[in-house]
Design an enzyme around this catalytic site. Structure first.
Site, mmCIF file in Angstrom:
data_model
loop_
_atom_site.group_PDB
_atom_site.id
_atom_site.type_symbol
_atom_site.label_atom_id
_atom_site.label_comp_id
_atom_site.label_asym_id
_atom_site.label_seq_id
_atom_site.Cartn_x
_atom_site.Cartn_y
_atom_site.Cartn_z
ATOM 1 N NE ARG A 94 -4.070 -1.906 0.319
ATOM 2 C CZ ARG A 94 -4.050 -3.212 0.039
ATOM 3 N NH1 ARG A 94 -2.976 -3.757 -0.515
ATOM 4 N NH2 ARG A 94 -5.110 -3.953 0.278
ATOM 5 C CD GLU B 236 -5.542 0.507 2.509
ATOM 6 O OE1 GLU B 236 -5.392 -0.601 3.047
ATOM 7 O OE2 GLU B 236 -6.340 0.715 1.575
ATOM 8 C CB SER C 168 -8.451 -1.764 4.473
ATOM 9 O OG SER C 168 -8.803 -3.050 4.034
HETATM 10 N N1 EPU Z 1 -10.409 -10.834 10.412
HETATM 11 C C1 EPU Z 1 -11.082 -10.880 11.605
HETATM 12 N N2 EPU Z 1 -12.053 -9.952 11.849
HETATM 13 C C2 EPU Z 1 -12.375 -8.996 10.954
HETATM 14 C C3 EPU Z 1 -11.679 -8.940 9.727
HETATM 15 C C4 EPU Z 1 -10.695 -9.878 9.478
HETATM 16 O O1 EPU Z 1 -10.817 -11.737 12.444
HETATM 17 O O2 EPU Z 1 -13.271 -8.205 11.251
HETATM 18 C C5 EPU Z 1 -9.367 -11.849 10.113
HETATM 19 C C6 EPU Z 1 -9.858 -12.839 9.079
HETATM 20 O O3 EPU Z 1 -10.529 -13.892 9.665
HETATM 21 C C7 EPU Z 1 -8.582 -13.293 8.451
HETATM 22 C C8 EPU Z 1 -7.706 -12.070 8.533
HETATM 23 O O4 EPU Z 1 -8.276 -11.220 9.506
HETATM 24 O O5 EPU Z 1 -7.985 -14.316 9.204
HETATM 25 C C9 EPU Z 1 -7.527 -11.371 7.221
HETATM 26 O O6 EPU Z 1 -8.794 -10.948 6.740
HETATM 27 P P1 EPU Z 1 -9.130 -10.783 5.182
HETATM 28 O O7 EPU Z 1 -8.602 -11.929 4.411
HETATM 29 O O8 EPU Z 1 -10.565 -10.419 5.060
HETATM 30 O O9 EPU Z 1 -8.232 -9.593 4.708
HETATM 31 P P2 EPU Z 1 -7.823 -8.239 5.415
HETATM 32 O O10 EPU Z 1 -6.467 -8.367 5.972
HETATM 33 O O11 EPU Z 1 -8.908 -7.842 6.348
HETATM 34 C C10 EPU Z 1 -6.734 -7.297 3.221
HETATM 35 C C11 EPU Z 1 -6.724 -5.989 2.479
HETATM 36 C C12 EPU Z 1 -8.005 -5.811 1.685
HETATM 37 C C13 EPU Z 1 -8.099 -6.964 0.698
HETATM 38 C C14 EPU Z 1 -8.084 -8.298 1.472
HETATM 39 C C15 EPU Z 1 -8.012 -9.492 0.565
HETATM 40 C C16 EPU Z 1 -5.346 -4.470 3.772
HETATM 41 C C17 EPU Z 1 -5.311 -3.323 4.723
HETATM 42 N N3 EPU Z 1 -6.576 -4.901 3.438
HETATM 43 O O12 EPU Z 1 -7.807 -7.236 4.164
HETATM 44 O O13 EPU Z 1 -7.902 -4.607 0.958
HETATM 45 O O14 EPU Z 1 -9.290 -6.876 -0.062
HETATM 46 O O15 EPU Z 1 -6.889 -8.352 2.306
HETATM 47 O O16 EPU Z 1 -6.759 -9.558 -0.033
HETATM 48 O O17 EPU Z 1 -4.300 -4.957 3.357
HETATM 49 C C18 EPU Z 1 -8.399 -2.272 1.017
HETATM 50 O O18 EPU Z 1 -7.177 -2.091 1.027
HETATM 51 O O19 EPU Z 1 -9.222 -1.315 1.029
HETATM 52 C C19 EPU Z 1 -8.895 -3.641 1.056
HETATM 53 C C20 EPU Z 1 -10.175 -3.921 1.167
#
Ligand code: EPU
Length: 341
Positions: free
Chosen positions: A165, A337, A241
């Site tokens: 990012r 972010e 995010s």
């Molecule tokens: N999780 C939780 N609770 C929550 C959200 C997530 O426990 O409320 C846990 C999930 O269970 C999982 C882990 O966190 O084990 C990761 O969650 P997820 O795969 O949904 O991805 P993320 O880390 O929440 C990132 C990006 C997203 C992108 C997704 C998929 C960042 C800051 N965010 O989210 O990007 O779509 O991975 O690759 O890196 C964005 O940047 O706006 C965005 C949506």
């Protein structure tokens, strides 16, 4: 002829849907128009804010200056090889529409990045990413107008210094360039390797009974996953995010995992560990929380939302409380972010 608007509401131009105003506002349709703008007194006499889709900014109060909306459109093929194409896209094009265009052409590379809000010109600023792919993986080059010299400069991937990012446009060159177009190198049909490392994509494809998926199948799965947990900005104001997933060193990680064995984590090549900010925020008790018309999304704690009558200040206050509470509970610092204006 450049057309400036006065006291323009930015409600339609920021995905949080905050009804803030800009003293002066202009839509830019071509690179030449932007170069002409650089010679105007409206540019010289005011501070500026360049907006794409407004999907990654938090505008806290009325902007007493000139807001420039990048509306440069157009898609053009620059190079055609046997196995790949280089395609150039105007910075003002909608990102998802562009992804759909590449899918129609059967060009692989952007399918995992389906349904990300925002514009093509804004995408390299923060090296947008999802489901194991970042824009840098399909990036060829970009053209940007230097705000000092009005010259068009070409940036390669190395020039952009992409990180998680991150890019030079958020740091070293912050506020110094206007990204007019971005070019991508995409694989032709039969020459693309799908990125399926995220288990959830495989789960969705399995559910649908798809054994050898196409780029269109992957895109549709990503769209389904995103729609199931991310709020649609057209319905509930948000900027995806709000925080980045924090990266910590192995010493800190070892201490944390002892106390919280179920902490989701991801080891990076440099030995550091990336944590799931959404998990930290949820475990600190914030998921579904709301106050003053803003809140933490019920299905994804990493997303802050405006239920309609909140302000940028309300989001900022909430973000600060979340940062403090995650710091207290886990000793981990969350950084936004989203860009604050
Ligand atoms: N999780 C939780 N609770 C929550 C959200 C997530 O426990 O409320 C846990 C999930 O269970 C999982 C882990 O966190 O084990 C990761 O969650 P997820 O795969 O949904 O991805 P993320 O880390 O929440 C990132 C990006 C997203 C992108 C997704 C998929 C960042 C800051 N965010 O989210 O990007 O779509 O991975 O690759 O890196 C964005 O940047 O706006 C965005 C949506």
């Amino acid at each position: 002829m450049l057309k400036f608007l006065k006291a323009q509401s930015l409600k339609a131009y920021n995905t949080f849907g905050f009804n803030i105003k800009a003293d002066l506002f202009i839509k830019i349709n071509t690179t030449e128009e932007f170069q002409e703008l650089l010679k105007c007194k409206e540019w010289r006499d005011n501070k500026h804010l360049i907006l794409g889709g407004g999907s990654n900014v938090l505008i806290v109060e009325d902007f007493h200056g000139l807001v420039i909306l990048n509306c440069i459109t157009g898609i053009e093929i620059l190079e055609e090889e046997d196995q790949s194409v280089v395609v150039k896209c105007g910075g003002g094009e909608n990102w998802h529409e562009f992804v759909l265009y590449t899918l129609k052409k059967n060009w692989g590379g952007l399918e995992n990045l389906s349904l990300i809000p925002g514009t093509v010109g804004a995408a390299p600023m923060q090296n947008i990413g999802a489901y194991g792919v970042e824009i840098k993986d399909a990036f060829h080059s970009l053209e940007a107008v230097n705000l000092q010299t009005a010259e068009i400069e070409v940036f390669t991937a190395a020039d952009c210094d992409f990180g998680y990012r991150e890019s030079v446009f958020k740091h070293k060159y912050r506020g110094q360039y206007f990204i007019s177009s971005v070019s991508f190198k995409l694989d032709r049909y039969g020459f693309h390797r799908l990125q399926m490392s995220y288990g959830i994509i495989q789960d969705v494809l399995k559910e649908k009974g798809i054994k050898s998926p196409s780029i269109q199948d992957v895109s549709e799965s990503v769209i389904e996953i995103r729609q199931s947990k991310l709020p649609d900005p057209a319905k509930i104001g948000n900027s995806g995010s709000f925080f980045k997933n924090p990266v910590i060193n192995s010493q800190q990680f070892n201490k944390l995992i002892e106390k919280f064995p179920e902490l989701p984590s991801y080891g990076l090549d440099n030995g550091q560990i990336k944590l799931a900010a959404g998990w930290l925020i949820e475990k600190a008790g914030w998921k579904g929380y709301s106050e003053n018309g803003v809140g933490v999304h019920q299905k994804q704690a990493l997303v802050l939302v405006n239920y309609g009558n909140g302000t940028g200040k309300d989001i900022m206050n909430l973000a600060k409380k979340i940062q403090d509470s995650v710091q207290n509970k886990f000793g981990v610092e969350l950084s936004p972010e989203v860009n604050f204006v």
